[in-house]
Design a protein around this motif. Structure first.
Motif, PDB file in Angstrom:
ATOM      1  N   MET A 119      24.298  41.535  16.617  1.00 20.93           N
ATOM      2  CA  MET A 119      23.266  40.603  16.189  1.00 20.93           C
ATOM      3  C   MET A 119      22.175  40.532  17.252  1.00 20.93           C
ATOM      4  O   MET A 119      22.466  40.633  18.450  1.00 20.93           O
ATOM      5  CB  MET A 119      23.828  39.196  15.959  1.00 20.93           C
ATOM      6  CG  MET A 119      24.936  39.123  14.941  1.00 20.93           C
ATOM      7  SD  MET A 119      26.537  39.491  15.712  1.00 20.93           S
ATOM      8  CE  MET A 119      27.403  40.186  14.290  1.00 20.93           C
ATOM      9  N   PHE A 120      20.947  40.354  16.823  1.00 19.59           N
ATOM     10  CA  PHE A 120      19.811  40.337  17.739  1.00 19.59           C
ATOM     11  C   PHE A 120      18.930  39.127  17.453  1.00 19.59           C
ATOM     12  O   PHE A 120      18.739  38.736  16.296  1.00 19.59           O
ATOM     13  CB  PHE A 120      18.976  41.610  17.579  1.00 19.59           C
ATOM     14  CG  PHE A 120      19.732  42.876  17.879  1.00 19.59           C
ATOM     15  CD1 PHE A 120      19.733  43.409  19.154  1.00 19.59           C
ATOM     16  CD2 PHE A 120      20.450  43.527  16.879  1.00 19.59           C
ATOM     17  CE1 PHE A 120      20.431  44.581  19.437  1.00 19.59           C
ATOM     18  CE2 PHE A 120      21.150  44.687  17.153  1.00 19.59           C
ATOM     19  CZ  PHE A 120      21.150  45.214  18.437  1.00 19.59           C
ATOM     20  N   GLY A 121      18.394  38.552  18.504  1.00 22.71           N
ATOM     21  CA  GLY A 121      17.436  37.463  18.375  1.00 22.71           C
ATOM     22  C   GLY A 121      16.227  37.725  19.247  1.00 22.71           C
ATOM     23  O   GLY A 121      16.347  38.277  20.358  1.00 22.71           O
ATOM     24  N   LEU A 122      15.047  37.339  18.771  1.00 24.60           N
ATOM     25  CA  LEU A 122      13.792  37.646  19.469  1.00 24.60           C
ATOM     26  C   LEU A 122      12.907  36.414  19.516  1.00 24.60           C
ATOM     27  O   LEU A 122      12.903  35.589  18.587  1.00 24.60           O
ATOM     28  CB  LEU A 122      13.057  38.773  18.739  1.00 24.60           C
ATOM     29  CG  LEU A 122      11.704  39.201  19.323  1.00 24.60           C
ATOM     30  CD1 LEU A 122      11.903  40.012  20.601  1.00 24.60           C
ATOM     31  CD2 LEU A 122      10.902  40.013  18.310  1.00 24.60           C
ATOM     32  N   ALA A 275      23.360  35.531  14.763  1.00 30.48           N
ATOM     33  CA  ALA A 275      21.940  35.905  14.714  1.00 30.48           C
ATOM     34  C   ALA A 275      21.067  34.677  14.912  1.00 30.48           C
ATOM     35  O   ALA A 275      20.023  34.735  15.583  1.00 30.48           O
ATOM     36  CB  ALA A 275      21.618  36.591  13.389  1.00 30.48           C
ATOM     37  N   TYR A 276      21.495  33.546  14.325  1.00 29.10           N
ATOM     38  CA  TYR A 276      20.762  32.303  14.539  1.00 29.10           C
ATOM     39  C   TYR A 276      20.837  31.884  16.009  1.00 29.10           C
ATOM     40  O   TYR A 276      19.856  31.428  16.594  1.00 29.10           O
ATOM     41  CB  TYR A 276      21.343  31.190  13.664  1.00 29.10           C
ATOM     42  CG  TYR A 276      21.120  31.356  12.174  1.00 29.10           C
ATOM     43  CD1 TYR A 276      20.227  32.282  11.668  1.00 29.10           C
ATOM     44  CD2 TYR A 276      21.815  30.553  11.266  1.00 29.10           C
ATOM     45  CE1 TYR A 276      20.024  32.418  10.303  1.00 29.10           C
ATOM     46  CE2 TYR A 276      21.621  30.682   9.900  1.00 29.10           C
ATOM     47  CZ  TYR A 276      20.728  31.611   9.419  1.00 29.10           C
ATOM     48  OH  TYR A 276      20.526  31.729   8.066  1.00 29.10           O
ATOM     49  N   MET A 277      22.016  32.039  16.601  1.00 32.15           N
ATOM     50  CA  MET A 277      22.180  31.646  17.998  1.00 32.15           C
ATOM     51  C   MET A 277      21.364  32.548  18.922  1.00 32.15           C
ATOM     52  O   MET A 277      20.761  32.067  19.903  1.00 32.15           O
ATOM     53  CB  MET A 277      23.659  31.706  18.381  1.00 32.15           C
ATOM     54  CG  MET A 277      23.956  31.058  19.726  1.00 32.15           C
ATOM     55  SD  MET A 277      23.594  29.281  19.681  1.00 32.15           S
ATOM     56  CE  MET A 277      24.183  28.793  21.304  1.00 32.15           C
ATOM     57  N   ALA A 278      21.324  33.829  18.620  1.00 30.38           N
ATOM     58  CA  ALA A 278      20.535  34.748  19.441  1.00 30.38           C
ATOM     59  C   ALA A 278      19.057  34.372  19.405  1.00 30.38           C
ATOM     60  O   ALA A 278      18.369  34.397  20.440  1.00 30.38           O
ATOM     61  CB  ALA A 278      20.742  36.185  18.959  1.00 30.38           C
ATOM     62  N   ALA A 339      31.734  27.156  18.503  1.00 29.32           N
ATOM     63  CA  ALA A 339      30.751  26.524  19.374  1.00 29.32           C
ATOM     64  C   ALA A 339      29.344  26.639  18.795  1.00 29.32           C
ATOM     65  O   ALA A 339      28.550  25.684  18.856  1.00 29.32           O
ATOM     66  CB  ALA A 339      30.810  27.154  20.766  1.00 29.32           C
ATOM     67  N   ILE A 340      29.012  27.796  18.230  1.00 29.36           N
ATOM     68  CA  ILE A 340      27.701  27.976  17.601  1.00 29.36           C
ATOM     69  C   ILE A 340      27.539  27.008  16.429  1.00 29.36           C
ATOM     70  O   ILE A 340      26.504  26.343  16.282  1.00 29.36           O
ATOM     71  CB  ILE A 340      27.533  29.427  17.127  1.00 29.36           C
ATOM     72  CG1 ILE A 340      27.443  30.379  18.329  1.00 29.36           C
ATOM     73  CG2 ILE A 340      26.288  29.571  16.250  1.00 29.36           C
ATOM     74  CD1 ILE A 340      27.477  31.855  17.944  1.00 29.36           C
ATOM     75  N   THR A 341      28.563  26.936  15.595  1.00 31.70           N
ATOM     76  CA  THR A 341      28.506  26.056  14.419  1.00 31.70           C
ATOM     77  C   THR A 341      28.284  24.616  14.831  1.00 31.70           C
ATOM     78  O   THR A 341      27.472  23.893  14.225  1.00 31.70           O
ATOM     79  CB  THR A 341      29.803  26.191  13.603  1.00 31.70           C
ATOM     80  OG1 THR A 341      29.930  27.544  13.157  1.00 31.70           O
ATOM     81  CG2 THR A 341      29.793  25.267  12.401  1.00 31.70           C
TER      82      THR A 341
END
Length: 379
Positions: A119-122, A275-278, A339-341
């Motif tokens: 997963m990627f986040g930008l 992906a949301y966390m990233a 933890a993300i949730t």
């Protein structure tokens, strides 16, 4: 010497068949979570001429009338008669859903990830929402289209796409080069009228909004309904499938993509939640001014809680050494699915349906868009 490079991103309307499929999948997820907050779902929807098929896996303690949700979602988008491209009141609905595999649930029950994957986040400081400019503008135009579709149903119909090409000079957006808009319209609207209305109603408000970020006064190339007519649209003209617009849903091609779609999946599916966390972490890094551009990469093994990879790339824009930023990230955030949730509030009342319209990133109503953690990252 100047170094001009063109970059293009597209968005599609909420009435595009693929996005209608996404909305149906997320509407079913929302209903499951409302009836049972611990529900697990992986729902796929297929739309064709006059029919919808819902399949996938669900584990829930509540009763969900899926056919009713399918019809309601189709009508809410604007497909309530055959002339528009589908009649949500009378279309056929086939539901073929089964229970989640016990092999998968064994690992998830223990707190592990619901699947493997990357997963990627930008985040980048090109826009106020810290999104790449081309995809931000494309989404904004499709939001204008949705508004116009509701205000002027005698002109606009639900289906549509737009595409923005921005000229970058040495990595900085300089001017809008080309705009492509294909907008479904009623048969009584001629092409001269629809082209003028699209520029006036959909394109110009967005150009004005972003005029402080990029030059919109150059000789922009316009392709508005370039085939000459767009009367036939929706599932009548093209099938729709959940998860087929993953680049539209993310960063418009500015960032790698692990391949996993979002809609229809509960937060145990790290395809979605990680992906949301990233994105959340990347945005807080940029908001903290630790870098002007940040990309966070995560990877998981199915049934394992902690990620097998956490990687940060700041593309040479960092204000402090990358190693220090990575250390602050690891000290500030936790990356297990549970933890993300909890951190993002992805159960107990959160509604996923709005994420299936105009992208999953850049909308301040979504909890992962919060920058409240930026102060902690500053140190």
């Amino acid at each position: 010497m100047s170094n001009i490079r063109l970059f293009t991103s597209e968005s599609v309307s909420e009435g595009h068949p693929d996005k209608v499929a996404d909305q149906i999948s997320d509407a079913i997820l929302d209903e499951c979570l409302e009836k049972d907050p611990e529900s697990r779902t992986a729902i796929e929807t297929l739309l064709g001429m006059g029919f919808a098929v819902v399949t996938g896996e669900i584990r829930t303690e509540g009763y969900v009338d899926m056919a009713k949700i399918v019809r309601r979602t189709i009508q809410d988008v604007g497909y309530s008669d055959i002339e528009s491209g589908m009649d949500g009141r009378t279309c056929g609905v086939l539901v073929a859903v089964h229970e989640q595999s016990s092999n998968i649930s064994r690992g998830v029950d223990a707190g592990g990830a619901g699947d493997q994957g990357m997963m990627f986040g930008l985040a980048v400081d090109e826009t106020p929402e810290l999104m790449p400019l081309p995809i931000a503008m494309a989404h904004a135009m499709m939001r204008e289209h949705a508004k116009m579709k509701r205000e002027h149903p005698s002109i606009y119909r639900p289906d549509g796409k737009c595409q923005i090409t921005v000229a970058y000079e040495n990595g900085v957006p300089r001017y809008v080069h080309t705009i492509v808009c294909s907008i479904q319209h009623t048969p009584t609207t001629n092409q001269d009228e629809i082209r003028e209305r699209v520029k006036q109603d959909i394109i110009n408000p967005v150009l004005e909004h972003y005029s402080d970020r990029v030059d919109v006064c150059q000789n922009i190339i316009y392709h508005i309904n370039p085939t000459g007519v767009f009367e036939q649209g929706g599932p009548e003209a093209d099938s729709g499938v959940t998860g087929r617009k993953i680049i539209v849903d993310t960063y418009g091609g500015f960032c790698p993509h692990g391949g996993g779609a979002f809609s229809g999946k509960d937060p145990t599916k790290v395809d979605r939640s990680a992906a949301y966390m990233a994105r959340h972490v990347a945005k807080n890094i940029v908001a903290a001014k630790l870098a002007r551009k940040a990309q966070v990469s995560l990877a998981y093994a199915i049934g394992v809680a902690e990620p097998v990879e956490i990687t940060l790339d700041t593309f040479g824009t960092e204000a402090i050494p990358v190693a220090q930023i990575e250390e602050r990230v690891r000290d500030t955030f936790k990356f297990s699915p549970a933890a993300i949730t909890k951190h993002l509030g992805l159960r107990n009342g959160f509604k996923y349906l709005p994420t299936a319209k105009n992208g999953h990133f850049g909308d301040k109503q979504f909890p992962w868009e919060s920058t409240e953690m930026a102060s902690r990252l500053k140190g």
